[in-house]
Design an enzyme around this catalytic site. Structure first.
Site, PDB file in Angstrom:
ATOM      1  N   GLU A 132      -0.858   0.976  -0.662  1.00 25.12           N
ATOM      2  CA  GLU A 132      -0.303   1.260  -1.978  1.00 25.12           C
ATOM      3  C   GLU A 132      -1.538   0.958  -2.886  1.00 25.12           C
ATOM      4  O   GLU A 132      -2.072   0.174  -2.791  1.00 25.12           O
ATOM      5  CB  GLU A 132       0.876   0.554  -2.189  1.00 25.12           C
TER       6      GLU A 132
ATOM      7  N   HIS B 165       6.771   0.094  -5.419  1.00 29.31           N
ATOM      8  CA  HIS B 165       6.878  -1.247  -5.280  1.00 29.31           C
ATOM      9  C   HIS B 165       7.188  -2.124  -6.609  1.00 29.31           C
ATOM     10  O   HIS B 165       6.584  -2.862  -7.142  1.00 29.31           O
ATOM     11  CB  HIS B 165       5.525  -1.909  -4.899  1.00 29.31           C
TER      12      HIS B 165
ATOM     13  N   ARG C 130       7.831  -6.316   2.938  1.00 28.35           N
ATOM     14  CA  ARG C 130       6.186  -5.914   3.226  1.00 28.35           C
ATOM     15  C   ARG C 130       6.033  -4.726   3.964  1.00 28.35           C
ATOM     16  O   ARG C 130       6.914  -4.394   4.959  1.00 28.35           O
ATOM     17  CB  ARG C 130       5.519  -7.008   3.354  1.00 28.35           C
TER      18      ARG C 130
END
Length: 315
Positions: free
Chosen positions: A263, A281, A234
């Site tokens: 993000e 991601h 994370r």
């Protein structure tokens, strides 16, 4: 018989959306023009929330759903869910572990290889004619035989380590305690000491208040100008200001990142650096894994409303 009403926070692929809509009465928050008004209108009827790891469910959302029983996270990370509020209200929370472990580990190792061997720049070197004009691509650094540090030896960290063993790497890890299932790897409890030992530092910790910015200036400086940090956990586990400063000054050699604060609107300073590999991601972003994640999310919802035990409860 009426279907349970659930609140869907963000979109899912069609192969997940169709069966979710079939099994439940889905209120799509992400399609609402006025989210607050939408929550005020449907919140009292919502019995479960289906969300994604990076979207979570904050206190305001939970308070808007006074009859909420369950929050199901599509993803392994649940740090964006207000667990304190859930505990106070007796709301259960599930995630989708295990099914994404191998793909996340694959991408982490792939990012290490890609960045260490300069593969993005090497392709550009071929495509823009530099190979023909200037000759051989600048030399990069090997991976095999070097030292890897794994910060957090959970499911994903262990899967990363097993892959790295195939490269003949010296593997060390840190965590709360040494692991019996990793007898051939070195346990180094302190993150700074682990970074000092490592050429490549993999961040595979679950995020919590205790791990926020655990990779900060000290750890990055210990990793050093020839070191690389790879984050497949994370964003909050790394102090981004310290990371950008270290990459800019050269006190850290390189980074490979799949997660970012805020993000997809990542800090624009990352875009100006040529020693960081940026990914959107997508560590769990394979068709096979995303289908398994969606199935597990629905299985948890189905189990709850059928009065059965949750498959992957986190509280």
């Amino acid at each position: 018989m009426s279907k349970p009403i659930i609140l869907q926070v963000g979109p899912y692929p069609e192969w997940d959306q169709v069966p979710l809509d079939h099994g439940f009465d889905v209120m799509r928050l992400f399609e609402a023009k006025d989210r607050d008004r939408f929550l005020a209108e449907v919140g009292a009827d919502v019995r479960a929330i289906a969300t994604r790891g990076e979207l979570g469910a904050n206190l305001a959302m939970i308070e808007a759903c006074p009859n909420l029983e369950l929050i199901c996270v599509y993803g392994v990370g649940y740090d964006a869910v207000d667990l304190k509020a859930c505990a106070e209200r007796g709301i259960r929370v599930t995630n989708t572990p295990d099914v994404l472990t191998q793909d996340v580990a694959d991408l982490g190792v792939a990012m290490m290889l890609c960045q260490s061997r300069g593969m993005i720049g090497a392709e550009t070197w071929v495509r823009d004619g530099s190979w023909a004009r200037e000759g051989l691509y600048p030399l990069k650094r090997r991976v095999f035989g070097r030292k890897a540090g794994i910060l957090g030896l959970g499911r994903i960290g262990y899967a990363v380590g097993k892959r790295l063993a195939g490269f003949g790497m010296d593997i060390a890890y840190s965590g709360i305690a040494a692991k019996d299932h990793a007898p051939d790897w070195t346990f180094i409890a302190d993150p700074v000491a682990l970074a000092t030992h490592a050429d490549f530092l993999f961040v595979t910790l679950a995020a919590s208040a205790a791990t926020r910015h655990i990779v900060g200036r000290e750890v990055l400086n210990a990793l050093g100008p020839d070191g690389m940090v790879i984050n497949i956990s994370r964003a909050a586990n790394i102090d981004e200001d310290a990371l950008i400063a270290a990459l800019s000054s050269g006190s850290l050699g390189a980074a490979a990142l799949d997660v970012f604060e805020g993000e997809p609107a990542l800090d624009p300073r990352f875009l100006e650096l040529d020693n960081v590999l940026l990914q959107p991601h997508h560590a769990s972003g394979t068709i096979e894994t995303r289908k398994a994640m969606g199935q597990l999310l629905r299985d948890n919802l189905t189990a709850h409303f059928a009065g059965r035990d949750l498959l992957t409860a986190v509280n």
